[in-house]
Design an enzyme around this catalytic site. Structure first.
Site, PDB file in Angstrom:
ATOM      1  N   ALA A  79       0.835  -1.198   0.000  1.00  0.00           N
ATOM      2  CA  ALA A  79       0.000   0.000   0.000  1.00  0.00           C
ATOM      3  C   ALA A  79       0.871   1.250   0.000  1.00  0.00           C
ATOM      4  O   ALA A  79       2.061   1.199   0.315  1.00  0.00           O
ATOM      5  CB  ALA A  79      -0.900  -0.011   1.236  1.00  0.00           C
ATOM      6  N   CYS A  80       0.245   2.366  -0.328  1.00  0.00           N
ATOM      7  CA  CYS A  80       0.895   3.679  -0.291  1.00  0.00           C
ATOM      8  C   CYS A  80       1.583   3.875   1.057  1.00  0.00           C
ATOM      9  O   CYS A  80       0.985   3.559   2.073  1.00  0.00           O
ATOM     10  CB  CYS A  80      -0.173   4.753  -0.505  1.00  0.00           C
ATOM     11  SG  CYS A  80       0.385   6.434  -0.246  1.00  0.00           S
ATOM     12  N   PRO A  81       2.782   4.417   1.124  1.00  0.00           N
ATOM     13  CA  PRO A  81       3.590   4.975   0.024  1.00  0.00           C
ATOM     14  C   PRO A  81       4.662   4.017  -0.502  1.00  0.00           C
ATOM     15  O   PRO A  81       5.561   4.431  -1.212  1.00  0.00           O
ATOM     16  CB  PRO A  81       4.258   6.156   0.714  1.00  0.00           C
ATOM     17  CG  PRO A  81       4.535   5.654   2.101  1.00  0.00           C
ATOM     18  CD  PRO A  81       3.405   4.710   2.429  1.00  0.00           C
ATOM     19  N   MET A  82       4.560   2.726  -0.107  1.00  0.00           N
ATOM     20  CA  MET A  82       5.647   1.793  -0.434  1.00  0.00           C
ATOM     21  C   MET A  82       5.947   1.654  -1.932  1.00  0.00           C
ATOM     22  O   MET A  82       7.121   1.622  -2.309  1.00  0.00           O
ATOM     23  CB  MET A  82       5.368   0.419   0.183  1.00  0.00           C
ATOM     24  CG  MET A  82       5.704   0.367   1.657  1.00  0.00           C
ATOM     25  SD  MET A  82       7.434   0.810   1.909  1.00  0.00           S
ATOM     26  CE  MET A  82       7.519   0.800   3.664  1.00  0.00           C
TER      27      MET A  82
END
Lengths: 79, 157
Positions: free
Chosen positions: A16-19
């Site tokens: 998921a964001c920000p990965m």
């Protein structure tokens, strides 16, 4: 367009964001100028995030496609 | 003259899981977007920088009407409810496959995000430098403002 041959493939499926953009940044940092990264993500937010990331960093989004629940991006390192 | 790099200057004055999480998501994203990023921790935000605390921060259900599961204040005030709300929040975060706060902190350090502890808050709260994790800078308001005065977006959490 002839098939793009990526130099590096990075699978961010399930992240998921920000990965996805953090891992994209780290992968691109380790590449040479002109090389192509194929990045796969399942986070729907990555469609606008990758575009924003290339706009900000100056790298080039060559192509973007969707296969099922996967979003696939081809990014050329520009600098 | 080369264009000055865009900066991201974040202030975090809260030490709860949800707030610190938001601050670290923005900090790591900013660094990934090649912005020079610094997070300035003051008051309760210092809790985030204490050794061994990052994955122990909590979220309070008390006076928090936006919790996905509605908990009346009269229940939320009972002992153990903060721990229960925290473990619920962590299970939702895990289900959504978001990184843990500890992972985001590691990413932030790897990406060169500056973590600055407010000296005055440390004095007020009786926190010593030795209690803080490695790599934290200690500074005052001027340190932060000087950083933020160059081409920066500023966010406060």
């Amino acid at each position: 367009m002839a098939d793009l041959i990526p130099n590096v493939t990075l699978d961010n499926s399930g992240l998921a964001c920000p990965m996805p953009i953090i891992k994209t940044k780290k992968a691109v940092d380790g590449m040479k100028v002109g090389e192509i990264l194929k990045m796969i993500a399942t986070d729907p937010g990555s469609v606008s995030d990758v575009q924003a990331w290339v706009d900000k960093t100056g790298h080039e989004l060559i192509k973007h496609e969707q296969e099922g629940d996967k979003y696939i991006f081809y990014i050329r390192k520009a600098k | 003259m080369a264009e000055e790099k865009k900066r991201l200057a974040i202030i975090c004055i809260h030490g709860s899981l949800d707030v610190a999480f938001a601050a670290f998501v923005l900090a790591t994203a900013g660094a990934a977007m090649e912005m020079e990023t610094a997070v300035y921790f003051a008051f309760y935000g210092l809790e985030v920088l204490k050794k061994g605390k990052i994955d122990k921060l909590k979220v309070s259900p008390l006076a928090n009407p936006a919790m996905p599961v509605k908990i009346p204040n009269i229940v939320a005030m009972l002992p153990g409810m903060t721990a229960a709300a925290t473990s619920m929040m962590k299970s939702w975060m895990k289900k959504a496959k978001v990184a843990s706060l500890g992972e985001l902190m590691e990413m932030a350090k790897e990406l060169g995000v500056r973590l600055i502890a407010c000296q005055m808050s440390m004095d007020v709260m009786g926190i010593k430098k030795e209690e803080l994790i490695e790599g934290v800078e200690i500074g005052g308001a001027a340190t932060f403002l000087e950083f933020a005065s160059h081409n920066a977006i500023t966010l406060t959490f």
